[in-house]
Structure formats: structure tokens, C-alpha cells
Design a protein around this motif. Structure first.
Motif, PDB file in Angstrom:
ATOM      1  N   GLN A   1      22.310 -44.773   4.622  1.00 40.15           N
ATOM      2  CA  GLN A   1      21.718 -43.853   3.964  1.00 40.15           C
ATOM      3  C   GLN A   1      20.347 -44.213   3.778  1.00 40.15           C
ATOM      4  O   GLN A   1      19.908 -45.476   3.575  1.00 40.15           O
ATOM      5  N   THR A   2      19.319 -43.355   3.868  1.00 40.64           N
ATOM      6  CA  THR A   2      17.952 -43.436   3.457  1.00 40.64           C
ATOM      7  C   THR A   2      17.312 -42.270   2.519  1.00 40.64           C
ATOM      8  O   THR A   2      18.046 -41.515   2.048  1.00 40.64           O
TER       9      THR A   2
ATOM     10  N   ARG B   1      21.451 -47.794  -3.403  1.00 39.93           N
ATOM     11  CA  ARG B   1      22.042 -48.287  -2.173  1.00 39.93           C
ATOM     12  C   ARG B   1      21.341 -48.441  -0.859  1.00 39.93           C
ATOM     13  O   ARG B   1      21.660 -48.975   0.145  1.00 39.93           O
ATOM     14  N   THR B   2      20.082 -47.727  -0.735  1.00 40.17           N
ATOM     15  CA  THR B   2      19.267 -47.851   0.448  1.00 40.17           C
ATOM     16  C   THR B   2      18.218 -49.035   0.254  1.00 40.17           C
ATOM     17  O   THR B   2      17.459 -49.316   1.194  1.00 40.17           O
TER      18      THR B   2
ATOM     19  N   PRO C   1      18.456 -44.375   9.450  1.00 36.64           N
ATOM     20  CA  PRO C   1      19.886 -44.721   9.362  1.00 36.64           C
ATOM     21  C   PRO C   1      20.418 -45.643  10.529  1.00 36.64           C
ATOM     22  O   PRO C   1      21.648 -45.954  10.227  1.00 36.64           O
TER      23      PRO C   1
ATOM     24  N   ARG D   1      20.838 -43.776  -8.011  1.00 36.82           N
ATOM     25  CA  ARG D   1      21.924 -43.676  -6.774  1.00 36.82           C
ATOM     26  C   ARG D   1      21.319 -44.031  -5.573  1.00 36.82           C
ATOM     27  O   ARG D   1      21.740 -44.238  -4.465  1.00 36.82           O
ATOM     28  N   SER D   2      19.810 -44.220  -5.635  1.00 35.03           N
ATOM     29  CA  SER D   2      19.140 -44.590  -4.477  1.00 35.03           C
ATOM     30  C   SER D   2      19.157 -45.960  -4.096  1.00 35.03           C
ATOM     31  O   SER D   2      18.653 -46.480  -3.311  1.00 35.03           O
TER      32      SER D   2
ATOM     33  N   ASN E   1      24.262 -45.395  10.568  1.00 36.43           N
ATOM     34  CA  ASN E   1      24.934 -44.514   9.491  1.00 36.43           C
ATOM     35  C   ASN E   1      24.282 -44.952   8.267  1.00 36.43           C
ATOM     36  O   ASN E   1      25.166 -44.491   7.224  1.00 36.43           O
TER      37      ASN E   1
END
Length: 226
Positions: A63-64, A207-208, A11, A204-205, A61
Motif C-alpha cells: 500500500q502507498t 501501514r505505509t 507498491p 490508517r496510513s 503489492n
């Protein structure tokens, strides 16, 4: 390098990517899915044998993904890649895990480390992207492909997590002089207790996943193809 991929693994702004994407590059931008773009990119560590690099951007902060153990993966299991193939950013593809094998068995891949062989499609721009299992957990970093149909390879992320443990680093372009001290794998790995997730949930992952690029250079072929 015109475009490549990276995976946020911590993060506090730690990104893993394929080393061949940043090798000898004077500058690289990292862009997140929310549009935030970073020009200050620090190389924390490189592993030339495995073709993986750890970078740091001044972000927090983030997302992972949870991480999966290679021992929990098995041939025939569904896997997904999330990357930026041919400039089509944040693209998800599916396939199966074909095998876990030694690099010694793959022509041109070198020796002395493991590779995850998979069939999910990859192409130019996929280098440095994520290979995830059917729960959306990170299995590996995409590094290359062998001539043939869907003979693609990723380095297990657990093999290179030590690169991300450094607190210092060098400005991009100085990686060749980096004194690399790899540590053991991070032990905070999620256990396989949840049922498989749907492709929509896996997506949805995205964004990582980061976009790595240098707008001053035109597109060119993928630099590392086994």
C-alpha cells in the motif's frame, strides 16, 4: 543506527528514508506494519544534498499514499507525521505547516533545495517518516529539526521521486559509490478534490510506514538535527 523510519512510495517495494540513517551502515532491516521483515535491502539512489535515499525490498503489492503537490500546501494547514519516534512504532502526530522555505535560510541545512517547515512533534526515530496533509497525502520525508520548539523540517517528496525510478542498485554499504542520475518528479500526483480526513482515517496510513533498524546497535541520538 538503532531505529528509524521509512515510507513506502511504490507498491513494488520502493521505500524512501533519510539518507543519514543508512549512511555507512553495513546492514539494515526493514520491517512492515504487518510484521514482514526484510534483510535484503538495495540502495537505488541517494541525494546527499537533501538527505534522502531510495531503497528497494523484495516485496510487491504494498500500500502507498497518494502524493500532494507542494504548491497545494499553504502555511497554517494541518499536517501529520507518521513515524517511529523514540522506538514507539507507527505513531501519528499533528501540527501545522509553518512555511515552505529554501534550505539556505536554515542554519546547517545546506543550500539549493526546498524544505517544508512544520510543527508536528518529531524526535529520535522520526527521521525518514512521512509528512502528510489533511487528506493523508504524502507531502514530504522527515529529515531533521532545528534547535527550538517544533522547528521541524521535511524534504518535499516530489523533489526526490526520481531516486525511485532506478531499476538497478547497490547493496547497502556501497551507497557512497553510487552513480546517481536523478530524473524528474513523477507526474502521478493526486489533485486536491476531497474534503479533509479525520485523524483516525489518517492513522490508517501507518501501514505505509516502515521501521528501519539494526538490532546489533544500541539506541543513539538522532544523527541529523539542523
Amino acid at each position: 543506527m538503532a531505529l528509524g523510519s521509512g515510507v513506502i512510495v511504490r507498491p513494488d517495494g520502493i521505500v524512501m528514508t533519510a539518507y543519514h540513517l543508512i549512511k555507512d551502515q553495513p546492514a539494515v532491516q526493514v520491517r512492515l506494519k504487518n510484521g514482514e521483515t526484510y534483510d535484503r535491502v538495495v540502495v537505488l539512489g541517494i541525494d546527499e544534498r537533501r538527505d534522502v535515499a531510495a531503497l528497494r525490498i523484495p516485496a510487491a503489492n504494498l500500500q502507498t499514499l497518494n502524493r500532494a503537490r507542494v504548491e497545494d500546501a499553504y502555511p497554517g494547514a494541518t499536517v501529520y507525521t507518521i513515524s517511529n519516534p523514540a522506538g514507539l512504532e507507527w505513531t501519528a502526530s499533528s501540527g501545522i505547516l509553518s512555511a515552505t522555505r529554501q534550505a539556505d535560510d536554515v542554519a546547517g541545512a545546506g543550500a539549493g533545495y526546498r524544505l517544508l517547515q512544520f510543527t508536528a512533534p518529531v524526535t529520535h526515530g522520526s527521521s525518514g517518516g512521512a509528512l502528510a496533509d489533511d487528506q493523508g497525502r504524502l507531502l514530504g520525508i522527515v529529515v531533521g529539526s532545528l534547535g527550538g520548539q517544533n522547528l521541524n523540517f521535511a524534504v518535499p517528496v516530489e523533489s526526490v521521486l526520481g531516486l525511485a525510478n532506478r531499476v538497478d542498485g547497490l547493496a547497502l554499504g556501497s551507497a557512497r559509490n553510487l552513480d546517481l542520475r536523478r530524473r524528474g518528479p513523477d507526474s502521478s500526483v493526486a489533485q486536491r478534490t476531497e474534503p479533509p480526513r479525520s485523524p483516525a482515517e489518517i492513522m490508517r496510513s501507518a501501514r505505509t510506514i516502515c521501521v528501519l533498524g539494526n538490532p546489533e546497535f544500541p539506541p543513539e541520538p538522532w544523527k541529523r538535527c539542523f
